[in-house]
Design a protein around this motif. Structure first.
Motif, mmCIF file in Angstrom:
data_model
loop_
_atom_site.group_PDB
_atom_site.id
_atom_site.type_symbol
_atom_site.label_atom_id
_atom_site.label_comp_id
_atom_site.label_asym_id
_atom_site.label_seq_id
_atom_site.Cartn_x
_atom_site.Cartn_y
_atom_site.Cartn_z
ATOM 1 N N GLY A 40 -0.854 24.693 27.900
ATOM 2 C CA GLY A 40 -0.743 24.875 26.460
ATOM 3 C C GLY A 40 -0.057 26.187 26.133
ATOM 4 O O GLY A 40 0.752 26.694 26.914
ATOM 5 N N VAL A 41 -0.396 26.748 24.968
ATOM 6 C CA VAL A 41 0.169 28.015 24.506
ATOM 7 C C VAL A 41 -0.971 29.017 24.381
ATOM 8 O O VAL A 41 -1.986 28.747 23.731
ATOM 9 C CB VAL A 41 0.900 27.844 23.169
ATOM 10 N N PHE A 42 -0.783 30.187 24.990
ATOM 11 C CA PHE A 42 -1.834 31.189 25.070
ATOM 12 C C PHE A 42 -1.286 32.537 24.605
ATOM 13 O O PHE A 42 -0.087 32.687 24.360
ATOM 14 C CB PHE A 42 -2.345 31.300 26.512
ATOM 15 N N PRO A 212 9.612 15.575 23.128
ATOM 16 C CA PRO A 212 9.657 16.495 21.990
ATOM 17 C C PRO A 212 8.775 17.705 22.237
ATOM 18 O O PRO A 212 7.736 17.608 22.901
ATOM 19 C CB PRO A 212 9.128 15.645 20.827
ATOM 20 N N ALA A 213 9.195 18.835 21.707
ATOM 21 C CA ALA A 213 8.383 20.046 21.845
ATOM 22 C C ALA A 213 7.139 19.912 20.976
ATOM 23 O O ALA A 213 7.245 19.596 19.790
ATOM 24 C CB ALA A 213 9.188 21.269 21.432
ATOM 25 N N ARG A 252 -6.230 15.300 26.690
ATOM 26 C CA ARG A 252 -6.231 14.656 25.370
ATOM 27 C C ARG A 252 -5.210 15.289 24.444
ATOM 28 O O ARG A 252 -4.479 14.606 23.721
ATOM 29 C CB ARG A 252 -7.624 14.744 24.739
ATOM 30 N N ARG A 253 -5.158 16.588 24.449
ATOM 31 C CA ARG A 253 -4.206 17.279 23.570
ATOM 32 C C ARG A 253 -2.770 16.956 23.961
ATOM 33 O O ARG A 253 -1.885 16.875 23.116
ATOM 34 C CB ARG A 253 -4.459 18.785 23.602
ATOM 35 N N ALA A 254 -2.538 16.757 25.249
ATOM 36 C CA ALA A 254 -1.183 16.438 25.708
ATOM 37 C C ALA A 254 -0.726 15.059 25.252
ATOM 38 O O ALA A 254 0.479 14.791 25.199
ATOM 39 C CB ALA A 254 -1.113 16.534 27.232
ATOM 40 N N GLN A 255 -1.668 14.173 24.934
ATOM 41 C CA GLN A 255 -1.291 12.819 24.522
ATOM 42 C C GLN A 255 -0.554 12.794 23.192
ATOM 43 O O GLN A 255 0.076 11.795 22.841
ATOM 44 C CB GLN A 255 -2.529 11.923 24.461
ATOM 45 N N ARG A 256 -0.597 13.888 22.445
ATOM 46 C CA ARG A 256 0.191 13.956 21.211
ATOM 47 C C ARG A 256 1.681 13.865 21.511
ATOM 48 O O ARG A 256 2.473 13.466 20.659
ATOM 49 C CB ARG A 256 -0.117 15.261 20.468
ATOM 50 N N VAL A 257 2.052 14.233 22.726
ATOM 51 C CA VAL A 257 3.457 14.148 23.148
ATOM 52 C C VAL A 257 3.650 13.028 24.168
ATOM 53 O O VAL A 257 4.556 12.208 24.053
ATOM 54 C CB VAL A 257 3.928 15.494 23.737
ATOM 55 N N LEU A 258 2.792 12.968 25.188
ATOM 56 C CA LEU A 258 2.995 12.018 26.286
ATOM 57 C C LEU A 258 2.706 10.574 25.875
ATOM 58 O O LEU A 258 3.408 9.657 26.298
ATOM 59 C CB LEU A 258 2.095 12.399 27.466
#
Length: 374
Positions: A40-42, A212-213, A252-258
């Protein structure tokens, strides 16, 4: 560093009255990984946002690189086999430049690079980083040098824009993949866990550049920082359940893109079979279900998991551990040879970029996968 006989060939220019310098060769090796535990972004030490990740190490698969320096040939006459590994060749060229800056006596001339290995391509297992790091280590070996990990990371990022931390040791690291630096060493080792590996999307490679980013606002950064704190605690306490919680939330959060269409089925299988969580490759299609190795019915859980995944149409690939050793796996659950991690950059079997204990097999040049389902 090995000097070859007859390195420059007939007609190669040399100093008058002297024989041409022989070719010099070196080897390097780099392992791969099995996707990420957290990505993620930290916030870095200065409070700046920074994309970073924590990978799940995987032993047994990797890339071997053989580099040959041919003094007297045109300095720009570099080549790589297979010819499509252009990132590795770019890294080898940068490594050669770095080595000559550190050791001016490194002879000028062309470079030949050959890669072989068994890391599946495009599945998010770090095949590109494995190629690049092995190539850098092979060139350094040919030059009689061992480049620091920080230098290898810098070269890897320049060669492929983003790199996995395969040049570092087996400790869990929060690594800024686009900057080639460690944001935090989370501890000595991940909590012990048994991982049932599988592939999503029918094992098709993922074009990460086409993704997509993901949008990342203040709430997202706070969420990732919370997961970072939980993972730090999981490592400190050896808490495999907390490790599973972090990796599942990150997935789970990655599924917004994947948007893996099997992801909900994957998590349901995890719940039904007693897994502590799931992990995925955030830029690929490999995934894993994490189990507590201390469970008394571990073997039965793993068998139920494999059967459930098969019924869901999700191919099982391999079973491995975050700390490979025979003590946590029975013969019925062990599916791959297991090699202990070290927490030092120096391998117990010699220099880290050596792989002398890895026997050559007929299938190595073709990079065929050891993942049977593929």
């Amino acid at each position: 560093m090995t000097a070859g006989a007859g390195g420059t060939g007939p007609g190669t220019p040399g100093r008058a009255g002297m024989s041409p310098e022989p070719a010099v060769s070196g080897t390097g090796y780099a392992s791969c990984h099995h996707g990420e535990i957290l990505q993620g972004v930290f916030l870095d030490a200065r409070g700046r946002r920074c994309a970073a990740l924590v990978t799940l190490p995987l032993t047994g698969l990797g890339t071997r690189a053989d580099a040959v320096l041919r003094p007297g040939t045109p300095p720009g006459s570099h080549s790589v086999d297979p010819p499509d590994r252009t990132k590795a060749l770019r890294a080898a060229t940068l490594a050669l430049r770095e080595c000559r800056a550190r050791r001016p006596q490194v002879p000028l001339g062309g470079l030949e690079l050959r890669l072989s290995g068994d890391v599946p391509l495009g599945l998010g297992m770090g095949s590109s980083s494995s190629d690049v790091i092995a190539a850098v280590r092979a060139v350094a070996d040919a030059c009689g040098l061992r480049l620091p990990s920080r230098t290898v990371a810098r070269i890897a990022v320049r060669a492929e824009q983003a790199s996995d931390p395969l040049m570092l040791d087996g400790r869990p690291l929060l690594f800024a993949q686009r900057e080639g630096r460690v944001l935090e060493v989370l501890g000595d080792a991940l909590p012990p866990a048994v991982v049932v590996g599988c592939t999503l999307g029918e094992g098709r490679p993922v074009d990460t550049l086409s993704l997509p980013a993901p949008a990342c606002g203040d709430d997202d950064v706070r969420a990732y920082e919370r997961l970072r704190s939980l993972l730090r605690r999981a490592v400190a306490e050896g808490d495999v359940r907390l490790l599973g919680k972090v990796s599942t939330e990150s997935a789970r959060r990655a599924q917004r893109v994947l948007r893996h269409r099997e992801f909900d089925r994957l998590t349901r299988v995890a719940e039904r079979t007693g897994a502590v969580g799931v992990q995925i490759a955030h830029s690929g299609s490999v995934a894993g279900l994490l189990f507590d190795p201390a469970a008394t019915d571990l073997g039965a859980r793993l068998r139920r998991c494999a059967g459930a995944l098969d019924r869901e149409g999700i191919p099982v690939t391999r079973t491995f551990t975050t700390r490979p050793s025979a003590e946590h796996l029975t013969p019925s659950t062990r599916t791959t040879p297991l090699t202990p991690f070290t927490t030092s950059e120096e391998s117990r079997h010699g220099r880290a970029h050596r792989r002398r204990d890895r026997t050559t097999r007929p299938d190595t040049p073709g990079r065929r996968a050891h993942l049977s389902a593929l």
